[in-house]
Design a protein around this motif. Structure first.
Motif, PDB file in Angstrom:
ATOM      1  N   GLY A 245       0.793  -1.223   0.000  1.00 30.67           N
ATOM      2  CA  GLY A 245       0.000   0.000   0.000  1.00 30.67           C
ATOM      3  C   GLY A 245       0.825   1.272   0.000  1.00 30.67           C
ATOM      4  N   LEU A 246       2.119   1.161   0.319  1.00 29.81           N
ATOM      5  CA  LEU A 246       2.996   2.335   0.315  1.00 29.81           C
ATOM      6  C   LEU A 246       2.977   3.055  -1.036  1.00 29.81           C
ATOM      7  CD1 LEU A 246       6.306   1.276   2.137  1.00 29.81           C
ATOM      8  CD2 LEU A 246       4.744   3.112   2.797  1.00 29.81           C
ATOM      9  N   HIS A 247       2.822   2.295  -2.113  1.00 28.54           N
ATOM     10  CA  HIS A 247       2.904   2.885  -3.452  1.00 28.54           C
ATOM     11  C   HIS A 247       1.548   2.873  -4.167  1.00 28.54           C
ATOM     12  CE1 HIS A 247       7.218   3.539  -3.470  1.00 28.54           C
ATOM     13  NE2 HIS A 247       7.344   2.372  -2.856  1.00 28.54           N
ATOM     14  N   PHE A 248       0.469   2.902  -3.394  1.00 23.63           N
ATOM     15  CA  PHE A 248      -0.857   2.948  -3.994  1.00 23.63           C
ATOM     16  C   PHE A 248      -0.987   4.141  -4.944  1.00 23.63           C
ATOM     17  CE2 PHE A 248      -5.293   4.529  -3.788  1.00 23.63           C
ATOM     18  CZ  PHE A 248      -5.920   3.441  -4.386  1.00 23.63           C
ATOM     19  N   ASN A 249      -1.417   3.861  -6.177  1.00 27.74           N
ATOM     20  CA  ASN A 249      -1.662   4.879  -7.207  1.00 27.74           C
ATOM     21  C   ASN A 249      -0.404   5.687  -7.529  1.00 27.74           C
ATOM     22  OD1 ASN A 249      -3.353   6.077  -9.109  1.00 27.74           O
ATOM     23  ND2 ASN A 249      -3.954   7.734  -7.736  1.00 27.74           N
TER      24      ASN A 249
END
Length: 436
Positions: A245-249
């Motif tokens: 989730g750290l690099h979501f989108n």
């Protein structure tokens, strides 16, 4: 909420292959109406665009109403398409076994010692006064463990050992929360096939603006309270989820790849279904500590990255001096997100069998499409490949070390033989340890 970007056209052109893959992976997904819905969606989109073009020149109120109606129908049709496509598991590596039997690809460590119940880790821990299962049951319920003395120290030692190996291999240390959004967990592929046997602990707030929450198991009854909404919180089943989730989108630069993270977190697995003696002792817990590896690569590098993760796992288990083997897992064991998966198993003589202590998965672009993680190329933006691997599932490693390392000293008192690789991290007394 930003929708996952699934390959609807690619699915439409590969329905036969997908159906066969679903059989191999025990995934029950009804694809019978997919083509119909896809064609309807394409037709509605074409009609809507043509109508918008006409309305832009005529300014017709009638066409404006028609556009609104078409937009509603298209939205509903795309949702129907998404509902089917989101259930389809990842494709499978051509070499993954399909006969439900794992293939051993490597082994090492000392020769396995004789299996015997006298090496049962719970009995040994009780004699060492290193674990308090009854107290854990009183405090949290069954499926939780409280460790003390040498076994509590051993947990922290194993964490340090695994982190040092991973950071030494170029992985960036990250601290992550144990609470994550259910939406992120779902996008990572943690959507159980059997919700009665594989439950997630959801977190409910006692009131608006109140940060004090209560954890509970999500089931068919509580799902009616929108437990899968975008802002629903849950206890993470693995640090893989917040790391992903750290690099979501995110849109990354190609030169930033690969990105390699390691994190230590608590893993929460409700798993309400009984699993025989797996529910006894440290092998299968509702909460346990785990050091997790997570990588993002370009599309051409993920196979090599999977080999790197497995090599790190091999190094860790080798330095612990326990018998181990590495298995190429069959498609039936890949879950939703894995394209290929390897398990590392350690010999557990007290359990009289091999037990999984880590796994490594290449998820190719399955998670990235759902998390919208891309990188720039000369031809446009491309989805990254994501990989994850357990550097150390702490309770199971403790189990393996106790059952393989228990011995008696000259006075017939119990002690543990532990590898010297762990000695530099030890705190407190080591009088009942023999370093080997």
């Amino acid at each position: 909420m930003i929708k996952p970007r699934l390959n609807y056209k690619g699915i439409r052109g590969s329905l036969e292959q997908i159906a066969q893959n679903n059989v191999h992976r025990n995934a029950k997904v009804d694809l019978s109406n997919y083509t119909n819905i896809y064609n309807t969606s394409s037709m509605l989109e074409h009609t809507l665009n043509a109508t918008k073009h006409t309305q832009a020149t005529t300014k017709s109120k009638e066409l404006k109403r028609e556009i609104k109606e078409l937009e509603g129908r298209l939205r509903d049709t795309k949702q129907d398409l998404y509902e089917i496509a989101s259930q389809i598991p990842n494709e499978s590596h051509p070499s993954s076994p399909t006969n439900n039997v794992a293939v051993e690809v490597d082994s090492g460590g000392p020769p396995p010692i004789r299996a015997t119940r006298t090496r049962d880790h719970l009995d040994i821990a009780a004699r060492l006064n290193g674990t308090l299962p009854l107290s854990a049951a009183n405090v949290s319920g069954n499926g939780f463990a409280i460790l003390k003395a040498e076994l509590a120290v051993l947990e922290h030692v194993l964490i340090q050992h695994a982190l040092h190996v991973a950071v030494g291999r170029g992985y960036t240390l990250v601290t992550v929360p144990d609470i994550v959004k259910m939406d992120i967990a779902n996008r990572c592929g943690f959507v159980p096939r059997d919700t009665a046997a594989n439950q997630t602990y959801t977190v409910s707030s006692s009131g608006a603006g109140n940060s004090n929450g209560n954890a509970r198991e999500s089931n068919s009854d509580s799902n009616s309270n929108n437990n899968n909404g975008p802002n629903t919180l849950c206890l993470a089943a693995t640090a893989e989820i917040p790391l992903a989730g750290l690099h979501f989108n995110d849109l990354l630069k190609h030169k930033e790849l690969p990105i390699k993270y390691v994190a230590c977190g608590h893993a929460f697995r409700a798993e309400a279904g009984a699993r025989g003696r797996d529910t006894r002792g440290l092998y299968r817990l509702h909460q346990f500590t785990k050091v997790e590896l997570f990588s993002l690569t370009d599309a051409s590098s993920s196979d090599a990255m999977l080999d790197e993760i497995v090599d790190i796992q091999r190094e860790i288990v080798q330095t612990l001096n326990v018998p181990y083997r590495i298995l190429d897992m069959p498609t039936q064991e890949l879950g939703a997100s894995a394209y290929r998966k390897y398990d590392v198993e350690a010999w557990m003589p007290g359990r009289e069998e091999w037990g999984e202590v880590s796994s490594a998965s290449n998820c190719i672009d399955y998670q990235a499409r759902r998390l919208l993680i891309r990188y720039k190329t000369g031809e446009g933006n491309v989805f990254v490949h994501t990989l994850n691997g357990t550097a150390a599932a702490i309770p199971r490693l403790i189990l393996a070390l106790v059952e393989n390392g228990v011995e008696s000293d000259e006075s017939a008192n119990l002690r543990l033989a532990l590898p010297k690789s762990l000695r530099k991290y030890w705190i407190g007394s080591d009088k009942r340890i023999r370093w080997q």
